[in-house]
Write an enzyme that holds these catalytic residues in place. Sequence first.
Site, short mmCIF file in Angstrom:
data_model
loop_
_atom_site.label_atom_id
_atom_site.label_comp_id
_atom_site.label_asym_id
_atom_site.label_seq_id
_atom_site.Cartn_x
_atom_site.Cartn_y
_atom_site.Cartn_z
N TRP A 102 0.82 -1.21 0.00
CA TRP A 102 0.00 0.00 0.00
C TRP A 102 0.85 1.26 0.00
O TRP A 102 0.49 2.27 -0.61
CB TRP A 102 -0.97 -0.02 1.18
CG TRP A 102 -1.88 -1.22 1.14
CD1 TRP A 102 -1.95 -2.23 2.05
CD2 TRP A 102 -2.80 -1.57 0.10
NE1 TRP A 102 -2.86 -3.19 1.65
CE2 TRP A 102 -3.40 -2.81 0.46
CE3 TRP A 102 -3.17 -0.96 -1.10
CZ2 TRP A 102 -4.35 -3.44 -0.33
CZ3 TRP A 102 -4.13 -1.60 -1.90
CH2 TRP A 102 -4.71 -2.82 -1.51
N ASP A 173 -0.94 6.77 6.70
CA ASP A 173 -2.07 5.92 6.35
C ASP A 173 -2.24 4.93 7.49
O ASP A 173 -1.41 4.04 7.68
CB ASP A 173 -1.78 5.20 5.03
CG ASP A 173 -2.87 4.19 4.66
OD1 ASP A 173 -3.87 4.07 5.39
OD2 ASP A 173 -2.70 3.53 3.61
N LYS A 197 -11.81 -1.57 8.44
CA LYS A 197 -11.04 -2.57 9.16
C LYS A 197 -11.27 -2.49 10.66
O LYS A 197 -11.51 -3.50 11.31
CB LYS A 197 -9.56 -2.43 8.83
CG LYS A 197 -9.31 -2.47 7.32
CD LYS A 197 -7.89 -2.66 6.96
CE LYS A 197 -7.68 -2.54 5.47
NZ LYS A 197 -7.93 -3.79 4.74
#
Length: 361
Positions: A102, A173, A197
């Site tokens: 990511w 992030d 999540k």
Amino acid sequence: MARVHNFNAGPAGLPLPALERAQRELLDFEGTGMSIMEHSHRGKAFEAVHNEAISLLRQLLGLSDDYHVLFMQGGAAMQFAVVPMNLLPPGRSADYILTGGWSEKALEEAKRVGTVRVAGSTAVDKRYTRIPHQGELSLDPNAAYVHMTTNNTLFGTQWHWLPDTGDVPLVADMSSDILWRKMDISRFALVYAGAQKNIGPSGITVVLARKDLVDSARKDIPVIFRYATYAANNSLYNTPPTFAIYLMRNVLAYTLEIGGLEEVERRNRKKGELLYETIDAHPDVFRAPVEKESRSFMNVVFRLASEEMEKRFVAEAAKEGMVGLAGHRSTGGIRVSIYNAVPVASVERLTAFMRDFAKRG
């Protein structure tokens, strides 16, 4: 109905009490005669939910008034572009620390906006098995910002310390580990996190942005992508994902009810310790590729002797009500995602299965 043990990496499980609250209120929200999904986003009923979600986030995080709490859409993937669009002016560059897939995607998207550089990477043969040390980072003191990914879902690594970036704003992030424990958000200039999540369903992205950073951000980009637009309109510039915000409110309220982030961290550490102890106790069957000091408490990854054995492990676990254990398609292996909503009892059930599996070979 028998609920399964849900180890999916995202969208992931939600706390049962938060879902049950939504079930009770689905058709008639607080006596209004309609669902929260049917309410105007500018009406008093939804506005109260919206503001409560913001207040709960501030309370749980201990967030000061120096920060905006913004609700956006598009997930972390959109933030990969929105961050540099706002914070990377012409003639400046930004630093990116690579610790997984990511962070690589964030870097590639930023390249389309402006000038960026890799300030550190732990990739070896396209795999990441650890978090870098401070001495391994090559940080530009004149960078517009430094970007990091605090938890890496694909490779099972997690930052357990924060890099010292001096006066350069630190952007993170936190999609896969926000609210997993108490953290000093003041160390960051901006944090973004897809909710799916740890804090809610898919469709809503939380952004915690220091006010001075928002004030000085670029104004030559489309209005809808400016952090300042969301800040000036309490994230109600256009119609937000109202039901996602409502469900996030439920999750945050439940988190506070059980004791806040202190209790959340206690449970998360217990789950991680149970799993890693089981893995390490059976080295002939399970192999954890991540260096111990970099192991994630959100996504535990390991390998078995062969892909055939891994497929059998996943299939047998599924028959016993444990789902979501296959590793990401790009990495293979086993991945156990143990986000906040995963009960300790589910991990106890999984580790019992793992011990039995190890005996049978």
